[in-house]
Design a protein around this motif. Sequence first.
Motif, PDB file in Angstrom:
ATOM      1  N   HIS A  97       0.876  -1.176   0.000  1.00  0.00           N
ATOM      2  CA  HIS A  97       0.000   0.000   0.000  1.00  0.00           C
ATOM      3  C   HIS A  97       0.907   1.217   0.000  1.00  0.00           C
ATOM      4  CE1 HIS A  97      -3.579  -2.443   0.902  1.00  0.00           C
ATOM      5  NE2 HIS A  97      -2.820  -3.094   1.778  1.00  0.00           N
ATOM      6  N   LEU A  98       1.276   1.689  -1.167  1.00  0.00           N
ATOM      7  CA  LEU A  98       2.276   2.751  -1.264  1.00  0.00           C
ATOM      8  C   LEU A  98       1.792   4.097  -0.732  1.00  0.00           C
ATOM      9  CD1 LEU A  98       3.887   1.986  -4.752  1.00  0.00           C
ATOM     10  CD2 LEU A  98       4.860   1.533  -2.489  1.00  0.00           C
ATOM     11  N   THR A  99       0.500   4.346  -0.757  1.00  0.00           N
ATOM     12  CA  THR A  99       0.004   5.637  -0.268  1.00  0.00           C
ATOM     13  C   THR A  99      -0.208   5.644   1.238  1.00  0.00           C
ATOM     14  OG1 THR A  99      -2.313   5.041  -0.658  1.00  0.00           O
ATOM     15  CG2 THR A  99      -1.152   6.174  -2.449  1.00  0.00           C
ATOM     16  N   ALA A 122       3.501   8.429  -1.562  1.00  0.00           N
ATOM     17  CA  ALA A 122       3.673   7.172  -2.298  1.00  0.00           C
ATOM     18  C   ALA A 122       4.998   7.143  -3.043  1.00  0.00           C
ATOM     19  CB  ALA A 122       2.515   6.974  -3.270  1.00  0.00           C
ATOM     20  N   HIS A 125       7.699   6.181  -0.609  1.00  0.00           N
ATOM     21  CA  HIS A 125       7.619   4.760  -0.287  1.00  0.00           C
ATOM     22  C   HIS A 125       8.079   3.902  -1.466  1.00  0.00           C
ATOM     23  CE1 HIS A 125       4.317   5.833   2.866  1.00  0.00           C
ATOM     24  NE2 HIS A 125       5.534   6.037   3.331  1.00  0.00           N
ATOM     25  N   ASP A 139       0.016  -2.866  -5.851  1.00  0.00           N
ATOM     26  CA  ASP A 139      -0.595  -2.018  -4.839  1.00  0.00           C
ATOM     27  C   ASP A 139      -2.058  -2.419  -4.697  1.00  0.00           C
ATOM     28  OD1 ASP A 139      -2.111   0.479  -3.845  1.00  0.00           O
ATOM     29  OD2 ASP A 139      -0.001   0.939  -3.429  1.00  0.00           O
ATOM     30  N   ALA A 142      -5.414   1.775  -2.359  1.00  0.00           N
ATOM     31  CA  ALA A 142      -4.768   3.068  -2.138  1.00  0.00           C
ATOM     32  C   ALA A 142      -5.785   4.082  -1.657  1.00  0.00           C
ATOM     33  CB  ALA A 142      -4.123   3.555  -3.437  1.00  0.00           C
ATOM     34  N   ILE A 148      -2.149   6.982  -6.644  1.00  0.00           N
ATOM     35  CA  ILE A 148      -1.403   5.758  -6.949  1.00  0.00           C
ATOM     36  C   ILE A 148      -1.194   5.606  -8.449  1.00  0.00           C
ATOM     37  CG2 ILE A 148      -3.444   4.247  -7.018  1.00  0.00           C
ATOM     38  CD1 ILE A 148       0.157   3.446  -5.771  1.00  0.00           C
ATOM     39  N   HIS A 362       7.616   0.668   4.705  1.00  0.00           N
ATOM     40  CA  HIS A 362       8.058   0.307   3.358  1.00  0.00           C
ATOM     41  C   HIS A 362       9.591   0.254   3.342  1.00  0.00           C
ATOM     42  CE1 HIS A 362       4.082   0.788   1.480  1.00  0.00           C
ATOM     43  NE2 HIS A 362       3.922   1.774   2.327  1.00  0.00           N
TER      44      HIS A 362
END
Length: 444
Positions: A97-99, A122, A125, A139, A142, A148, A362
């Motif tokens: 989950h980059l955000t 994001a 990360h 991902d 988000a 994203i 991350h």
Amino acid sequence: MTSLIRAFAALLLAFTFSPGEARAETWVVVHAGWLLDRPGEAPRREASVIIRDGSIERVESGYVQPEQLALADGDSVTVHDLRDHHVLPGLIDGHVHLTLEFAPGYRQQWVDYSDADMAMVAAGHARSTLMAGFTAVRDLGAAEGDAIFAVRDGIERGDVIGPRVFAAGSTISITGGHGDFSLGFNETVAATMRSSGICDGADDCRQAVRDQVRRGADQIKLTATAGVLSESAAGLEQQFFDDELEAIVATAHSMGRRVTAHAHGAEGIKAALRAGVDAIEHGTFLDDEGIELFRESGAFLAPTLMPNFALQPVIDSPDSWMSPIQRAKARQALTLAQQFARRAHQGGVRIAFATDAGVFPHGDNAREFGLLVDWVGMTPMEAIVSATVDGAENLGQADVLGSLEPGKHADLIAVASDPLADVRSLENVVFVMKGGQVYKTPPP
């Protein structure tokens, strides 16, 4: 005057790109003292990975020199000396989950941050993830908005440093279910946080899937059961009805998207598998019937062990960011954290590497490897296969990712010691290449 400008531009273009004129190519040669080019097979000793314009041209025994290549005038060649290192394909994390990154006050970001702010988060990360050796990620949920997708596309263009991102957009979830970010907020705030993935009823669920595809989703994620970290005292069992699950999966597949299901409870896991999902995330209360359904369908299990490990000290900490509702569900899930995946592995279920990064920081993704070996009973080779060959298949990208074979992306990493002897060496990646471009090199 306009016609003269157009004519001049066409003439200039013709001289610049004359038909039949050879285009200069970029060659890269990696000299590897130890090379696991096809995880699952024995590694090579003293080999060269030959790369042309970002893709694997071939792998040869011995250390190939530039003069041995069929270079044309104008071609460039770079040699990377990794003769003292262990080289293998770039790693793939099938669940990030980059955000997001859970920490004290994280929920306030959902209210305070703009879409642009979330994209910046994001991007940071993404960089940490790539530097840890993960050259591709999926991902799976988000923050609502285009952040994203903007980061994914920015990485693809070269504007942002990060792994290849396969984004699901917003999670497909029921109103009030896991994936509904408005849970726990007052009605005024909640009204502004309505996700495009929220749906109730089969027809509404078809529309929600189509909305994610319209927004740019590469894959589809649904929440078949309740979740540990949602602000809902709804347990961990099935939430979608069977007809809703079937509508989601059929719609996604009809639009060429793979589907993975967040699922903890046994009945929710089995309902999602019967509906035809391609993978299950978590799988905490998996039972024998579920294992048999996995074998029959060929679906992957993504056990995401790192949150179970990372949340243990957080649950009872006085400084914990977890609410009482979250703590209760976490304790329930953690009782089986070291059991379900081992039983699945012993039962022949296909395991795909996935971490749920964002629940923990991350860049720490590779710590999952040690848990796969210690908790699940996988060999180091099996754990590496789960993050390369099987990781690529889980994403539907086996034709371009997962191994160092002709025609695939030149995504590779290097570590200082043998990961087959100690898989934790993958926690210290010293060289990262993605698409033939180097992003990290060993210290001098």
